[in-house]
Design a protein around this motif. Structure first.
Motif, PDB file in Angstrom:
ATOM      1  N   SER A 276     -11.493  22.404 -11.175  1.00  0.00           N
ATOM      2  CA  SER A 276     -10.337  22.499 -11.927  1.00  0.00           C
ATOM      3  C   SER A 276      -9.217  22.641 -10.824  1.00  0.00           C
ATOM      4  CB  SER A 276     -10.438  23.796 -12.711  1.00  0.00           C
ATOM      5  OG  SER A 276     -10.453  25.100 -11.875  1.00  0.00           O
ATOM      6  N   GLY A 277      -8.125  22.565 -11.486  1.00  0.00           N
ATOM      7  CA  GLY A 277      -6.878  22.481 -10.467  1.00  0.00           C
ATOM      8  C   GLY A 277      -6.691  23.703  -9.666  1.00  0.00           C
ATOM      9  N   SER A 278      -7.596  24.882  -9.832  1.00  0.00           N
ATOM     10  CA  SER A 278      -7.208  26.092  -9.019  1.00  0.00           C
ATOM     11  C   SER A 278      -8.075  25.951  -7.670  1.00  0.00           C
ATOM     12  CB  SER A 278      -7.646  27.092  -9.618  1.00  0.00           C
ATOM     13  OG  SER A 278      -8.746  27.170 -10.144  1.00  0.00           O
ATOM     14  N   VAL A 279      -8.696  24.848  -7.688  1.00  0.00           N
ATOM     15  CA  VAL A 279      -9.885  24.741  -6.402  1.00  0.00           C
ATOM     16  C   VAL A 279      -9.197  23.613  -5.968  1.00  0.00           C
ATOM     17  CG1 VAL A 279     -12.077  24.017  -5.652  1.00  0.00           C
ATOM     18  CG2 VAL A 279     -11.986  25.513  -7.952  1.00  0.00           C
ATOM     19  N   ASP A 280      -8.668  24.048  -4.450  1.00  0.00           N
ATOM     20  CA  ASP A 280      -8.157  22.978  -3.545  1.00  0.00           C
ATOM     21  C   ASP A 280      -9.339  22.266  -2.790  1.00  0.00           C
ATOM     22  OD1 ASP A 280      -8.932  24.548  -1.148  1.00  0.00           O
ATOM     23  OD2 ASP A 280      -7.092  25.492  -1.323  1.00  0.00           O
ATOM     24  N   SER A 281      -8.996  21.074  -2.122  1.00  0.00           N
ATOM     25  CA  SER A 281      -9.917  20.274  -1.288  1.00  0.00           C
ATOM     26  C   SER A 281     -10.728  21.123  -0.432  1.00  0.00           C
ATOM     27  CB  SER A 281      -9.313  19.345  -0.665  1.00  0.00           C
ATOM     28  OG  SER A 281      -8.348  19.514   0.386  1.00  0.00           O
ATOM     29  N   LYS A 282     -10.235  21.982   0.083  1.00  0.00           N
ATOM     30  CA  LYS A 282     -11.290  22.944   1.136  1.00  0.00           C
ATOM     31  C   LYS A 282     -12.023  23.681   0.535  1.00  0.00           C
ATOM     32  CE  LYS A 282     -11.048  26.445   4.440  1.00  0.00           C
ATOM     33  NZ  LYS A 282     -10.034  27.464   5.202  1.00  0.00           N
TER      34      LYS A 282
ATOM     35  N   ARG B 252      -9.047  16.802 -10.059  1.00  0.00           N
ATOM     36  CA  ARG B 252      -8.390  17.814  -9.078  1.00  0.00           C
ATOM     37  C   ARG B 252      -7.209  18.510  -9.919  1.00  0.00           C
ATOM     38  NH1 ARG B 252      -8.734  16.312  -3.900  1.00  0.00           N
ATOM     39  NH2 ARG B 252      -9.645  14.110  -3.403  1.00  0.00           N
ATOM     40  N   ASN B 253      -6.608  17.882 -10.783  1.00  0.00           N
ATOM     41  CA  ASN B 253      -5.277  18.862 -11.468  1.00  0.00           C
ATOM     42  C   ASN B 253      -5.642  19.154 -12.900  1.00  0.00           C
ATOM     43  OD1 ASN B 253      -3.976  18.426  -8.953  1.00  0.00           O
ATOM     44  ND2 ASN B 253      -3.718  16.264  -9.327  1.00  0.00           N
ATOM     45  N   PHE B 254      -6.667  19.618 -13.386  1.00  0.00           N
ATOM     46  CA  PHE B 254      -6.976  19.888 -14.740  1.00  0.00           C
ATOM     47  C   PHE B 254      -7.348  21.375 -15.061  1.00  0.00           C
ATOM     48  CE2 PHE B 254      -7.302  15.482 -14.304  1.00  0.00           C
ATOM     49  CZ  PHE B 254      -6.333  14.948 -15.345  1.00  0.00           C
ATOM     50  N   SER B 255      -7.331  21.885 -16.142  1.00  0.00           N
ATOM     51  CA  SER B 255      -7.603  23.230 -16.525  1.00  0.00           C
ATOM     52  C   SER B 255      -9.127  23.494 -16.549  1.00  0.00           C
ATOM     53  CB  SER B 255      -7.184  23.511 -18.147  1.00  0.00           C
ATOM     54  OG  SER B 255      -5.742  23.129 -18.191  1.00  0.00           O
ATOM     55  N   THR B 256      -9.454  24.721 -17.202  1.00  0.00           N
ATOM     56  CA  THR B 256     -10.747  25.150 -16.855  1.00  0.00           C
ATOM     57  C   THR B 256     -11.450  25.308 -18.444  1.00  0.00           C
ATOM     58  OG1 THR B 256     -10.085  26.662 -15.167  1.00  0.00           O
ATOM     59  CG2 THR B 256     -12.288  27.325 -16.077  1.00  0.00           C
ATOM     60  N   ALA B 257     -12.481  24.668 -18.559  1.00  0.00           N
ATOM     61  CA  ALA B 257     -13.078  24.508 -20.055  1.00  0.00           C
ATOM     62  C   ALA B 257     -14.631  25.052 -19.861  1.00  0.00           C
ATOM     63  CB  ALA B 257     -12.834  23.226 -20.656  1.00  0.00           C
ATOM     64  N   ILE B 258     -14.893  26.113 -19.571  1.00  0.00           N
ATOM     65  CA  ILE B 258     -16.011  26.489 -19.414  1.00  0.00           C
ATOM     66  C   ILE B 258     -17.089  26.050 -20.730  1.00  0.00           C
ATOM     67  CG2 ILE B 258     -17.704  28.361 -18.737  1.00  0.00           C
ATOM     68  CD1 ILE B 258     -15.187  29.697 -17.436  1.00  0.00           C
ATOM     69  N   GLY B 259     -16.556  26.484 -21.759  1.00  0.00           N
ATOM     70  CA  GLY B 259     -17.257  26.244 -23.095  1.00  0.00           C
ATOM     71  C   GLY B 259     -17.732  24.804 -23.136  1.00  0.00           C
TER      72      GLY B 259
END
Length: 221
Positions: free
Chosen positions: A31-37, A107-114
């Motif tokens: 998701s977007g909160s995870v950068d490339s590193k 790279r730039n989306f939300s978090t849909a765990i379900g």
């Protein structure tokens, strides 16, 4: 002298012979909160964990099936490395190599765990001959889009699929508790905490060790 009827009856009552011990779907948060590193740390750490001598030996001995899933927001979950039977150390090394080289899909989306769980469930139809079926999901945030993870729990229980999680508490200090209450499900399900992404490689290695040796439920810190 044992009759043919007795032998046939014994064969019918015998437990099923499983083709593999474990089907393990590795679901990685992109998701977007995870950068490339941080993405690279996850993939390299996961590959290294799979190559751990104890983990690899257990997977090969159990003729495990492994699969990799990248997931993020609604309608953005993809199997990037399909099911592979781990019937040799060469097969394990090939799969780990594909994980390490897997290019990022989003790279730039939300978090849909379900939705990540719901999408992954359907893939287990291909490995129904495995004794244990498990989703190993990583994440660094709570579900903020799509269906709630708890709404998928009934389906997971019906299919006999266990969900374990690794909570990466880089910016969410209460994430472990959230995963414990909302994400994991099944007999022996557990959450492992990583203080941040730098902590991920060692924590995922220990998590894989615990999964392949069938340890008991709880939160591991």
């Amino acid at each position: 002298m044992i009759s043919l009827r007795t032998i046939a009856t014994c064969l019918c009552l015998a437990p099923p012979a499983w083709a593999c011990d474990l089907a393990l779907a590795l679901a990685v948060d992109v998701s977007g909160s995870v950068d490339s590193k941080e993405f690279r740390i996850q993939m390299d750490g996961l590959a290294a964990g799979l190559r751990d001598p104890v983990v690899s030996e257990a997977l090969v001995r159990g003729q495990a099936q492994l699969m990799l899933v990248q997931w993020t927001g609604t309608s953005r979950q993809r199997i990037t490395v399909p099911w592979a039977r781990i019937d040799s150390f060469e097969a394990l090394d090939r799969f780990a190599g594909k994980v390490a080289a897997d290019p990022r899909v989003w790279r730039n989306f939300s978090t849909a765990i379900g939705e990540a769980l719901e999408t992954t469930v359907t893939s287990f139809e291909e490995v129904s001959d495995c004794k244990r079926q498990l989703i190993d999901i990583s994440g660094d945030g709570i579900s903020n889009e799509g269906i709630e993870p708890t709404r998928v729990h009934r389906l997971l229980r019906t299919r006999g699929i266990t969900v374990n999680a690794i909570a990466i508490e880089e910016s969410e200090p209460d994430l472990t508790a959230y995963f414990f209450e909302n994400v994991i499900v099944g007999e022996g399900a557990f959450v492992v905490s990583a203080a941040g992404f730098d902590d991920y490689p060692e924590r995922i290695r220990k998590k894989l060790l615990r999964e392949v040796t069938q340890q008991t439920a709880g939160i591991s810190r």
